[in-house]
Design a protein around this motif. Structure first.
Motif, PDB file in Angstrom:
ATOM      1  N   LYS A 184     -27.560   4.845   4.328  1.00 21.55           N
ATOM      2  CA  LYS A 184     -26.519   4.940   5.346  1.00 21.55           C
ATOM      3  C   LYS A 184     -26.463   6.341   5.945  1.00 21.55           C
ATOM      4  N   GLU A 185     -26.749   7.349   5.126  1.00 29.55           N
ATOM      5  CA  GLU A 185     -26.717   8.728   5.596  1.00 29.55           C
ATOM      6  C   GLU A 185     -28.018   9.140   6.286  1.00 29.55           C
ATOM      7  N   GLY A 186     -28.964   8.208   6.377  1.00 27.42           N
ATOM      8  CA  GLY A 186     -30.206   8.478   7.089  1.00 27.42           C
ATOM      9  C   GLY A 186     -31.262   9.204   6.281  1.00 27.42           C
ATOM     10  N   ASP A 187     -31.073   9.291   4.961  1.00 24.88           N
ATOM     11  CA  ASP A 187     -32.033  10.015   4.123  1.00 24.88           C
ATOM     12  C   ASP A 187     -33.288   9.199   3.852  1.00 24.88           C
ATOM     13  N   ILE A 188     -33.119   7.889   3.669  1.00 21.81           N
ATOM     14  CA  ILE A 188     -34.228   7.046   3.223  1.00 21.81           C
ATOM     15  C   ILE A 188     -34.233   5.712   3.949  1.00 21.81           C
ATOM     16  N   GLU A 189     -35.361   5.040   3.838  1.00 23.65           N
ATOM     17  CA  GLU A 189     -35.498   3.628   4.214  1.00 23.65           C
ATOM     18  C   GLU A 189     -35.791   2.863   2.934  1.00 23.65           C
ATOM     19  N   ILE A 190     -35.135   1.730   2.740  1.00 27.50           N
ATOM     20  CA  ILE A 190     -35.301   0.940   1.522  1.00 27.50           C
ATOM     21  C   ILE A 190     -36.163  -0.278   1.802  1.00 27.50           C
ATOM     22  N   SER A 191     -37.160  -0.512   0.957  1.00 26.62           N
ATOM     23  CA  SER A 191     -37.931  -1.761   0.970  1.00 26.62           C
ATOM     24  C   SER A 191     -37.656  -2.503  -0.328  1.00 26.62           C
ATOM     25  N   PHE A 192     -37.429  -3.816  -0.220  1.00 28.52           N
ATOM     26  CA  PHE A 192     -37.176  -4.634  -1.400  1.00 28.52           C
ATOM     27  C   PHE A 192     -38.436  -5.401  -1.760  1.00 28.52           C
ATOM     28  N   VAL A 193     -38.912  -5.199  -2.971  1.00 27.48           N
ATOM     29  CA  VAL A 193     -40.104  -5.908  -3.417  1.00 27.48           C
ATOM     30  C   VAL A 193     -39.762  -7.386  -3.611  1.00 27.48           C
ATOM     31  N   LYS A 194     -40.718  -8.231  -3.315  1.00 30.96           N
ATOM     32  CA  LYS A 194     -40.502  -9.676  -3.446  1.00 30.96           C
ATOM     33  C   LYS A 194     -40.341 -10.066  -4.918  1.00 30.96           C
ATOM     34  N   LEU A 195     -39.526 -11.106  -5.125  1.00 26.67           N
ATOM     35  CA  LEU A 195     -39.327 -11.680  -6.447  1.00 26.67           C
ATOM     36  C   LEU A 195     -39.742 -13.142  -6.414  1.00 26.67           C
ATOM     37  N   ASP A 196     -40.251 -13.652  -7.524  1.00 27.12           N
ATOM     38  CA  ASP A 196     -40.492 -15.089  -7.573  1.00 27.12           C
ATOM     39  C   ASP A 196     -39.171 -15.800  -7.880  1.00 27.12           C
ATOM     40  N   GLU A 197     -39.208 -17.121  -7.992  1.00 26.41           N
ATOM     41  CA  GLU A 197     -37.959 -17.880  -8.137  1.00 26.41           C
ATOM     42  C   GLU A 197     -37.248 -17.592  -9.456  1.00 26.41           C
ATOM     43  N   ARG A 198     -37.942 -16.972 -10.419  1.00 27.74           N
ATOM     44  CA  ARG A 198     -37.326 -16.628 -11.696  1.00 27.74           C
ATOM     45  C   ARG A 198     -36.947 -15.150 -11.773  1.00 27.74           C
ATOM     46  N   GLY A 199     -37.165 -14.432 -10.666  1.00 30.42           N
ATOM     47  CA  GLY A 199     -36.738 -13.047 -10.630  1.00 30.42           C
ATOM     48  C   GLY A 199     -37.778 -12.047 -11.086  1.00 30.42           C
ATOM     49  N   ASN A 200     -39.036 -12.456 -11.173  1.00 26.74           N
ATOM     50  CA  ASN A 200     -40.109 -11.550 -11.580  1.00 26.74           C
ATOM     51  C   ASN A 200     -40.642 -10.756 -10.391  1.00 26.74           C
ATOM     52  N   ILE A 201     -40.988  -9.493 -10.638  1.00 31.13           N
ATOM     53  CA  ILE A 201     -41.505  -8.622  -9.602  1.00 31.13           C
ATOM     54  C   ILE A 201     -42.889  -9.075  -9.151  1.00 31.13           C
ATOM     55  N   ASP A 202     -43.108  -9.105  -7.846  1.00 32.51           N
ATOM     56  CA  ASP A 202     -44.417  -9.411  -7.274  1.00 32.51           C
ATOM     57  C   ASP A 202     -45.196  -8.091  -7.182  1.00 32.51           C
ATOM     58  N   LEU A 203     -46.088  -7.869  -8.143  1.00 23.54           N
ATOM     59  CA  LEU A 203     -46.823  -6.605  -8.210  1.00 23.54           C
ATOM     60  C   LEU A 203     -47.766  -6.426  -7.015  1.00 23.54           C
ATOM     61  N   TYR A 204     -48.278  -7.529  -6.458  1.00 23.35           N
ATOM     62  CA  TYR A 204     -49.154  -7.426  -5.281  1.00 23.35           C
ATOM     63  C   TYR A 204     -48.368  -6.921  -4.074  1.00 23.35           C
ATOM     64  N   ASN A 218     -34.752 -10.435 -17.685  1.00 21.79           N
ATOM     65  CA  ASN A 218     -36.165 -10.319 -17.302  1.00 21.79           C
ATOM     66  C   ASN A 218     -36.732  -8.943 -17.618  1.00 21.79           C
ATOM     67  N   LEU A 219     -37.943  -8.924 -18.174  1.00 19.23           N
ATOM     68  CA  LEU A 219     -38.644  -7.673 -18.435  1.00 19.23           C
ATOM     69  C   LEU A 219     -39.650  -7.408 -17.325  1.00 19.23           C
ATOM     70  N   THR A 220     -39.633  -6.193 -16.818  1.00 14.46           N
ATOM     71  CA  THR A 220     -40.630  -5.760 -15.837  1.00 14.46           C
ATOM     72  C   THR A 220     -41.753  -5.040 -16.564  1.00 14.46           C
ATOM     73  N   ASP A 221     -42.984  -5.294 -16.139  1.00 13.37           N
ATOM     74  CA  ASP A 221     -44.139  -4.619 -16.729  1.00 13.37           C
ATOM     75  C   ASP A 221     -44.180  -3.184 -16.201  1.00 13.37           C
ATOM     76  N   ILE A 222     -43.454  -2.296 -16.884  1.00 15.25           N
ATOM     77  CA  ILE A 222     -43.342  -0.922 -16.389  1.00 15.25           C
ATOM     78  C   ILE A 222     -44.652  -0.155 -16.537  1.00 15.25           C
ATOM     79  N   HIS A 223     -45.518  -0.601 -17.422  1.00 18.15           N
ATOM     80  CA  HIS A 223     -46.822   0.056 -17.524  1.00 18.15           C
ATOM     81  C   HIS A 223     -47.651  -0.235 -16.273  1.00 18.15           C
ATOM     82  N   ASN A 238     -48.747  -3.387  -1.912  1.00 20.74           N
ATOM     83  CA  ASN A 238     -48.827  -3.328  -0.447  1.00 20.74           C
ATOM     84  C   ASN A 238     -47.785  -2.373   0.133  1.00 20.74           C
ATOM     85  N   LEU A 239     -46.577  -2.394  -0.446  1.00 19.84           N
ATOM     86  CA  LEU A 239     -45.525  -1.487   0.016  1.00 19.84           C
ATOM     87  C   LEU A 239     -45.896  -0.038  -0.253  1.00 19.84           C
TER      88      LEU A 239
END
Length: 407
Positions: free
Chosen positions: A109-129, A154-159, A133-134
């Motif tokens: 809102k203050e103009g510092d950043i632009e936010i991109s939301f990574v896609k999730l599958d229907e169970r809420g898992n992060i789309d690593l592909y 849900n666990l994200t594969d942080i590695h 791309n982002l």
């Protein structure tokens, strides 16, 4: 009998933690910034706690900073990283904790950043592909993705995320509030720049948390005054809280395999008992039913709506503490549930376990849930019969009146 199944919100302090804290409330209460012997004793306790936390996580003591909790740490790290490195782009997900989302939205809102939301599958898992791309399209990116989700587990594969962060020169922050003390970390092997933890999530005291900041980073402090925590976070340290945090993490790591195995069995047991109970329409949110893909202590269940009232409320009346949200009465689901492909008009109940829970407690919980639905069926049946009876009487009176008018 009270049964506590809201351990993802907060946990009971371990008896060893209470014993460790008490001397710093009653005897060794001096300000750790004081130069006298009593102050030095308090300062030594903080230093010892810092070494304990660092040793357990595979970090350097100078990479650990104590805070008042994870929310404070999240604000300090995200805002600090954006400002220190003049970052203009952030990748996050729509199911992050509000402390992350609201902090980032303020900067947007203050103009510092632009936010991109990574896609999730229907169970809420992060789309690593999609994440890759982002990152490929946006240099100088801050990644903010939680390790374990607080609502659906849900666990994200942080590695894997860390590998991508290194590949595209991104900065990686992960919220480990729900996994700290439940999963082993070795920060020597993980490409993580920043993370946070909160003591009360792993049987420590409230009001105590910590940040990990990789030694290669230098952030501008957001809290000034006093120069505590090597100038990163001013203010007199919460010595009992810091001591309790370190002891809680030590106890958690000492018994981690045993306690997590028990907690996993508690989750599996509740799933099996609910299946046997035969309540139609139950489903599980996200990956919470999975032992491999979710935090062991979180089970998020969608229940059919009651004809009146709330399952969470009814369980509370029976002395059972859980958390949840309902779309049954138009209250709306949480932002996490809205981001998933969940059925509408269900009541979502989060059961979250700890090492102090028992299988007998879960038997009791399922018995009460069954009785709630049995009572609800009787109420619904009575309402239906009353409606039919009322309609029949009204219809009969109308027929009689029509007949009278013909005379």
């Amino acid at each position: 009998m009270e049964i506590y199944l809201d351990n993802a919100a907060t946990t009971a302090p371990d008896p060893e933690v209470i014993d460790a804290i008490l001397p710093f409330l009653t005897t060794h209460y001096a300000n750790p910034s004081s130069v006298h012997g009593a102050g030095r004793k308090a300062k030594d306790a903080i230093d010892a706690a810092r070494h304990t936390v660092a040793g357990l996580l595979g970090a350097l003591p100078e990479e650990i900073y104590f805070t008042a909790g994870a929310t404070e740490g999240i604000n300090l790290l995200l805002s600090g990283a954006i400002q220190a490195y003049d970052l203009s782009h952030v990748v996050t997900s729509r199911i992050e904790h509000k402390a992350v989302l609201q902090t980032l939205k303020r900067h947007e809102k203050e103009g510092d950043i632009e936010i991109s939301f990574v896609k999730l599958d229907e169970r809420g898992n992060i789309d690593l592909y999609h994440l890759e791309n982002l990152l490929r399209a946006n240099p100088r990116t801050l990644i903010a993705l939680m390790h374990g989700n607080n609502e659906i587990g849900n666990l994200t594969d942080i590695h894997a995320v860390g590998v991508l962060a290194q590949r595209y020169s991104a900065v990686f922050f992960t919220d480990t509030t729900q996994t700290m003390g439940k999963v082993r970390f070795d920060l020597r092997e993980a490409a993580i720049d920043f993370l946070v933890g909160s003591a009360h999530k792993f049987h420590g005291p409230k009001g105590a948390g910590f940040m990990y900041i990789d030694q290669k980073h230098r952030l501008k402090p957001l809290i000034y005054g006093g120069g505590q925590e090597r100038g990163q976070r001013g203010g007199t340290e919460n010595v009992p809280g810091v001591v309790g945090l370190a002891k809680a993490l030590e106890v958690s790591y000492r018994n981690l395999d045993e306690s997590q195995a028990k907690i996993s069995k508690l989750k599996q047991y509740l799933v099996s008992k609910l299946s046997i109970a035969g309540i139609e329409g139950i489903c599980y949110n996200g990956e919470s039913k999975s032992i491999e893909n979710s935090v062991a202590n979180v089970l998020s269940v969608s229940f059919p709506c009651l004809s009146a009232g709330s399952i969470v409320t009814e369980l509370d009346r029976a002395g059972i503490a859980v958390s949840g949200g309902s779309a049954c009465s138009g209250g709306g689901a949480s932002h996490v549930m809205q981001a998933l492909a969940c059925e509408a008009n269900k009541e979502n109940v989060r059961f979250s376990f700890s090492k102090f829970n028992t299988f007998d407690e879960l038997d009791r919980v399922v018995d009460i849930i069954v009785s709630i639905y049995e009572s609800d069926s009787e109420v619904a049946s009575n309402k239906a019969w009353s409606s039919i009876a009322s309609w029949t009487w009204a219809d009969s009176m109308a027929a009689e009146q029509a007949s009278f008018n013909k005379i």
